[in-house]
Structure formats: C-alpha cells, structure tokens
Design an enzyme around this catalytic site. Structure first.
Site, short mmCIF file in Angstrom:
data_model
loop_
_atom_site.label_atom_id
_atom_site.label_comp_id
_atom_site.label_asym_id
_atom_site.label_seq_id
_atom_site.Cartn_x
_atom_site.Cartn_y
_atom_site.Cartn_z
CG ASP A 1 52.34 54.58 46.49
OD1 ASP A 1 52.40 54.68 45.25
OD2 ASP A 1 52.03 53.52 47.07
CE LYS B 1 51.81 48.94 45.72
NZ LYS B 1 51.22 50.26 45.94
#
Ligand code: ATR
Length: 288
Positions: free
Chosen positions: A106, A70
């Site tokens: 997210d 990520k």
C-alpha cells in the site's frame, strides 16, 4: 493462454466478490503474454491459516490479502518484510522456500501514485488526515521518503498520537505530531502536501469531507485522497477550489496491485501503456 505450467496467484478475503484485483491481474497477465492466472478465494475468518497452508501445498506463487484478513494472516507467514512490520498489516504474500513472506504494497502504491502525479514527499511539510489502517501505510511512506514534517489530524486524538509516536520511534526523529481534527488552525503556513485516508466522503456518503471549512484547504497545494468512489470526492473539490492539485485513490489502488504483480513476476516491469489500459478498464467498471 493458460497452460498446465501457469503461475497461479489469487486474493483471499471475506467477502471477496467486490475485489477488482482479479480483473486487474488477469488483464496484466494477458497483456504481457504471461502464462499467469489470478483467482478470487472466499476464505472464512477462522480458516485463514488453513487457506495459507493449502495455497502453499497447491503451489500458489503469490496471494493478495484483503479485508478482514490483513492482520489475521500474519501468524501463518514464514517471514515479514519491513513494510508489513511497520504498517502492521499484510496485503501481499510471496512464496519462499519455507512458506510465504508477507509484504504491504500500500505504501509503494501510494508513493508511486503520488510520484506519477508530480507529488514529491521528500523535504515537504505534510498533513495526514486519519489514523486508521490506510493512514498507517501513508505514515510509513512519509517516514521512508523523509517528509520534513507530518501533522496527523484525526477525530480520535489517541489514535493519531499512537501512530505519530510509533513512526517517530522508527524514524529516530520527532517529525510527526498529532492534532484533533478541529484544531487544524494550529497548522503554520501553507503549501502542504496532504493525504486523506478517512472513509468520510466515500460512496454512498458522497458530498462530505472530513473537514468542511474551506479555509483549511487554502493551506494545501497538493493532495491525494485514498477514496476512489466517487471519482471526484468533496475533499478533492475543496482542494481544487482553493487552487490546489488533487488526485483520487484509483492510482493508489492500481499501483499497489502492480507492485504485487512485479513482486511475483520479478523479470517484468509493467509498461505505462498497459497501466493506462488498466486504469481505463477500472474507471469503466467503477463509474461506467
Ligand atoms: P481504513 O483501514 O480504511 O483506514 P479504519 O482503520 O477504520 O479504516 O480508519 C478509518 C479512519 O476514518 C479513522 O481515522 C477514523 O477516525 P477515528 O480514528 O477517530 O475513528 C476516520 N473516520 C471514520 N469516520 C469518520 C467521521 N465520521 N469523522 C471523522 N473521521 C472519521
């Protein structure tokens, strides 16, 4: 039906076999009758740049990025959305002219999961448990949705402080403060909205919560746990026993995926009944 014109997306990770994203995305594509396929791609740590360039050459429209890539993926992107910059990690790539633009869905996923479960952030006093990667997304959401105040409780005070400083700087107001876990008694009043982002209580360590004192939970009226295995965590049990409302992290997981799906298919709004079917399928897969 997948034709030669299919839109191709996928997920890169190392490992990637545990990812529920292929299941979720292919289900949505099929349910909506789209010519869309989503594939899992196992990418070694030293080949992330090659993978991004290769995916672009292969015509991939979008890519999800999971652990441990990520942050590693960031140097290979043409552009970064504010969500990715502020959270410092990318979980979704969207094809643009020169390469891929990196997003982090997210915070959107958590925000939508909370909203759908009747948890409004604006003007609320909030508690953030944890100061790691998942906590950063929650902190960004609290900032964006204008929480009145946020207390970050974390084992390592240093990490909590640096997250609070960063978000206070971004917001231009001192709305976030840090406390070590054991000093939760300094929280004034009750009716807090809490988000639990530590890994404590996650399978196979069920039966634990990051704070075990039942008194703490009397301060919380609504809470979201980022953990989704087990379906009902010890943290959720404590919140509910003290009379509060608690949800697990499954909706968060689902909505971060839906947010990516809708970034790649901007003409589509995934209907609630399809999201309900996705949830059933995921619950079946996770808890049988
Ligand atoms: P993620 O990306 O899933 O958020 P992470 O970045 O490793 O994972 O963060 C894990 C979080 O869980 C951290 O807040 C960590 O606390 P520290 O910052 O003090 O390390 C917290 N955590 C993990 N195990 C813990 C434990 N046994 N007790 C308390 N907090 C714990």
């Amino acid at each position: 039906m997948i034709t030669g014109h299919a839109m191709v997306c996928g997920v890169i990770g190392n490992p990637v076999g545990h990812s529920l994203s292929p299941l979720m995305h292919n289900f949505c594509g099929q349910a909506l009758g789209l010519d869309y396929i989503y594939v899992p791609c196992h990418v070694q740590d030293d080949r992330v740049g090659e993978a991004v360039r290769g995916a672009f050459a292969l015509g991939f429209t979008g890519i999800n990025v999971t652990v441990p890539h990520k942050q590693r993926v960031m140097p290979y992107l043409a552009e970064l959305d504010d969500s990715a910059k502020s959270i410092g990690a990318v979980n979704t790539l969207v094809r643009c002219e020169k390469g891929y633009k990196g997003y982090n869905t997210d915070a959107d996923g958590l925000g939508r999961a909370m909203k759908e479960n009747g948890m409004e952030i604006g003007g609320r006093r909030c508690i953030l448990l944890g100061a790691g990667g998942a906590a950063k997304a929650a902190a960004y959401l609290f900032m964006r949705e204008k929480a009145e105040s946020v207390v970050i409780l974390n084992r390592s005070l240093e990490k909590a402080r640096s997250l609070a400083d960063e978000m206070n700087g971004k917001a231009g107001r001192q709305f976030m403060q840090a406390l070590p876990l054991q000093q939760w008694r300094q929280l004034e009043g009750d009716s807090y909205l809490a988000v639990q982002t530590t890994s404590v209580g996650m399978h196979p360590n069920e039966g634990h919560a990051v704070i075990e004192d039942r008194e703490f939970y009397k301060k919380i009226s609504q809470a979201a746990d980022a953990v989704y295995t087990p379906a009902r965590t010890r943290f959720m049990e404590y919140v509910e026993e003290a009379g509060g409302q608690a949800v697990n992290g499954l909706d968060m997981l689902i909505y971060q995926g839906i947010a990516a799906f809708e970034l790649w298919n901007p003409q589509v709004k995934v209907p609630d009944d399809v999201i309900g079917q996705v949830r059933e399928m995921m619950e079946e897969r996770l808890h049988g």
